[in-house]
Scaffold this active site. Structure first.
Site, PDB file in Angstrom:
ATOM      1  N   SER A 192       0.846  -1.198   0.000  1.00 34.51           N
ATOM      2  CA  SER A 192       0.000   0.000   0.000  1.00 34.51           C
ATOM      3  C   SER A 192       0.885   1.253   0.000  1.00 34.51           C
ATOM      4  O   SER A 192       1.770   1.362  -0.843  1.00 34.51           O
ATOM      5  CB  SER A 192      -0.964  -0.061   1.193  1.00 34.51           C
ATOM      6  OG  SER A 192      -2.028   0.833   1.028  1.00 34.51           O
ATOM      7  N   ASP A 203      -8.698  -4.750  -6.168  1.00 36.93           N
ATOM      8  CA  ASP A 203      -8.212  -3.828  -5.129  1.00 36.93           C
ATOM      9  C   ASP A 203      -9.214  -2.682  -4.977  1.00 36.93           C
ATOM     10  O   ASP A 203      -9.597  -2.046  -5.964  1.00 36.93           O
ATOM     11  CB  ASP A 203      -6.836  -3.281  -5.531  1.00 36.93           C
ATOM     12  CG  ASP A 203      -6.152  -2.537  -4.403  1.00 36.93           C
ATOM     13  OD1 ASP A 203      -5.108  -3.005  -3.937  1.00 36.93           O
ATOM     14  OD2 ASP A 203      -6.665  -1.469  -3.989  1.00 36.93           O
ATOM     15  N   HIS A 253      -7.973  -5.289  -1.344  1.00 36.78           N
ATOM     16  CA  HIS A 253      -6.738  -4.645  -0.873  1.00 36.78           C
ATOM     17  C   HIS A 253      -6.209  -5.274   0.420  1.00 36.78           C
ATOM     18  O   HIS A 253      -5.028  -5.631   0.493  1.00 36.78           O
ATOM     19  CB  HIS A 253      -6.997  -3.153  -0.667  1.00 36.78           C
ATOM     20  CG  HIS A 253      -5.768  -2.347  -0.393  1.00 36.78           C
ATOM     21  ND1 HIS A 253      -4.855  -2.023  -1.375  1.00 36.78           N
ATOM     22  CD2 HIS A 253      -5.282  -1.812   0.754  1.00 36.78           C
ATOM     23  CE1 HIS A 253      -3.873  -1.310  -0.841  1.00 36.78           C
ATOM     24  NE2 HIS A 253      -4.099  -1.172   0.449  1.00 36.78           N
TER      25      HIS A 253
END
Ligand SMILES: *[C@@H]1O[C@H](CO)[C@@H](O)[C@H](O)[C@H]1NC(C)=O
Ligand SMILES: *[C@@H]1O[C@H](CO)[C@@H](O)[C@H](O)[C@H]1NC(C)=O
Ligand SMILES: *[C@@H]1O[C@H](CO)[C@@H](O)[C@H](O)[C@H]1NC(C)=O
Ligand SMILES: *[C@@H]1O[C@H](CO)[C@@H](O)[C@H](O)[C@H]1NC(C)=O
Ligand SMILES: *[C@@H]1O[C@H](CO)[C@@H](O)[C@H](O)[C@H]1NC(C)=O
Ligand SMILES: *[C@@H]1O[C@H](CO)[C@@H](O)[C@H](O)[C@H]1NC(C)=O
Ligand SMILES: *[C@@H]1O[C@H](CO)[C@@H](O)[C@H](O)[C@H]1NC(C)=O
Ligand SMILES: *[C@@H]1O[C@H](CO)[C@@H](O)[C@H](O)[C@H]1NC(C)=O
Ligand SMILES: *[C@@H]1O[C@H](CO)[C@@H](O)[C@H](O)[C@H]1NC(C)=O
Length: 419
Positions: free
Chosen positions: A198, A346, A378
């Site tokens: 991330s 995601d 995600h």
């Protein structure tokens, strides 16, 4: 002058501290005087060590595959290309003779300085040991005999989303760590790799695209980038209204404006003073870690905090920062093998942005393995992509990585199902 003094002190004192455990309780960075730059630090070179201490408390109680842990405060460069400083925490593996060094960028995603990893490492958000968790990834890396550095890459202003600051701090944390440990448990010219998920991936990517100009002497063997968001502007459009990740925008906008008073003033001027969605609720993001902010703002429409709604994102003062600081691939091209993994579904940053980035990098010869997971979103991908990342990192750190060119592969991995 000061630089060489600092350097000498660091080298001399590190030996004295080798076996010491620091019994002081960890103190939040905003209240700990250790987190200040020494006088005239500006004249030190980027990456130069300014202060070192044994990490307070007994961090090896929590990360039991480490033999010791240190905090290093070092000189870096901010988003205005001016001297700044930052801190990293370096874990020494139990296997003392190592030739492998991992710079591990945690996605701490917050404008709260006291949620910086050097302090958050002690807390319950970091320590659970389950696949996909920060504690697990640090522990596993240490158990493989790797040194692990965990930089507070947002720096002392908690500049979440300022990619230039974050990238520079990451590169300088590596420089400082190598200065400290090379020849002292870590071999000379060790293999160095980066890992992040991330915003930890975004930061690692920024480090690599800035490296070409800023730290060309660093030899980096490869980087594993998971769930890379690519652009905060896209993330904002994707998550700010009614999603679980709405908190990314309050934290992101405060971090983004942390070094630009004009943009900060504009941002503050746009917040509504009263009503349910008021300035003081928005500004709570200054005091919330992402683990607190995500439930706090979940499913809100963040644009309701602004007098003109989403128009706030279109202001040129904010747009300039989105472009300069948050778009992957804006400053340069990474020159190291990349392992990029992302969930097709995601829900923080759309996969097509990553497809576009990979295509652009492949077009100029970057060595990339791109794995697109058809399962999960995600958060799932932190665990689903972990084994692939570890395999890649072991291979580049072991010197046996032999992939060339660009490969894109669809995979269907559900780590939970296999457990
Ligand atoms: C131990 O930590 C404290 C702050 O928590 C710091 O002031 C001190 O310098 C550290 N001691 C050593 C030996 O690193
Ligand atoms: C720190 O923790 C480790 C692991 O639990 C333990 O072996 C060691 O004795 C502790 N050190 C101190 C000084 O408390
Ligand atoms: C450290 O490891 C290197 C190879 O990784 C080896 O050549 C060297 O002999 C080792 N040194 C010690 C003291 O074990
Ligand atoms: C330490 O390493 C061992 C061996 O690889 C592993 O089983 C264990 O889970 C690790 N511990 C932590 C706290 O990460
Ligand atoms: C701001 O909003 C919170 C709820 O988010 C509310 O409790 C508080 O009273 C509001 N303050 C003002 C000044 O309207
Ligand atoms: C955040 O907390 C600090 C003290 O912990 C306090 O001084 C500050 O006013 C708080 N800021 C906001 C915006 O709540
Ligand atoms: C990704 O898809 C969205 C929505 O379909 C579109 O707006 C955006 O331009 C696309 N991005 C790229 C880089 O193609
Ligand atoms: C590349 O590495 C893989 C995995 O270590 C190995 O199986 C393969 O034989 C290697 N290929 C070449 C051409 O060296
Ligand atoms: C993964 O497996 C678990 C356990 O079987 C299941 O609950 C979950 O829905 C699966 N996730 C996906 C995305 O297939």
């Amino acid at each position: 002058m000061l630089s060489s003094l600092v350097w000498t002190l660091a080298l001399l004192t590190r030996l004295a501290w080798a076996a010491a455990t620091n019994h002081s309780a960890p103190t939040p960075p905003s209240q700990d005087p250790w987190y200040t730059a020494p006088y005239n630090f500006e004249s030190a070179e980027p990456g130069q060590i300014l202060r070192v201490r044994n990490a307070p408390g007994n961090l090896t109680d929590l990360y039991s595959n480490a033999s010791t842990a240190y905090n290093i405060l070092f000189r870096t460069t901010n988003s205005h290309y001016q001297p700044a400083w930052a801190v990293t925490t370096v874990f020494v593996p139990k296997a003392f003779n190592s030739s492998r060094f991992l710079s591990y960028q945690t996605p701490y995603d917050t404008a709260d300085l006291d949620a910086s990893p050097s302090y958050a490492l002690y807390g319950r958000d970091y320590t659970p040991v389950r696949p996909g968790s920060i504690g697990f990834e640090i522990g596993t890396s240490l158990s493989r005999g790797w040194y692990v550095s965990v930089p507070d890459y947002e720096g002392p202003l908690a500049s979440f989303a300022l990619g230039v600051t974050e990238g520079h701090a990451t590169l300088d944390s590596i420089r400082a760590s190598l200065t400290m440990f090379e020849g002292w448990g870590l071999s000379k010219d060790p293999k160095v790799a980066l890992w992040g998920y991330s915003n930890g991936a975004q930061t690692s990517e920024f480090a690599l695209e800035l490296q070409v100009q800023y730290a060309p002497e660093l030899q980096i063997a490869g980087a594993a980038l998971g769930g890379i968001p690519n652009s905060l502007y896209t993330v904002a459009k994707y998550t700010a209204s009614g999603t679980m990740f709405a908190a990314l925008l309050p934290g992101g906008l405060l971090g983004l404006t942390s070094q630009d008073q004009e943009a900060r003033n504009y941002l503050l001027s746009q917040l509504s003073p009263t009503g349910q969605y008021n300035a003081s609720t928005f500004l709570r993001a200054f005091n919330l870690s992402q683990y607190q902010a995500i439930p706090f703002y979940a499913f809100q429409d963040i644009f309701k905090y602004f007098k003109d709604g989403s128009a706030v994102l279109q202001d040129p003062r904010i747009q300039k920062l989105f472009y300069r600081e948050t778009i992957a691939g804006y400053h340069g091209t990474p020159q190291v093998p990349l392992y990029i993994y992302k969930a097709v579904h995601d829900d923080v940053g759309p996969i097509n942005d990553t497809d576009e980035l990979v295509a652009r990098y492949c077009g100029v010869g970057v060595n990339i393995q791109y794995e697109k997971n058809t399962l999960g979103k995600h958060l799932d991908e932190t665990a689903n992509g972990e084994q692939g990342a570890l395999t890649f990192l072991s291979s580049v750190l072991g010197g046996s990585y032999n992939h060339t060119g660009c490969t894109t592969r669809y995979v269907s991995i559900n780590a939970t199902a296999g457990a």
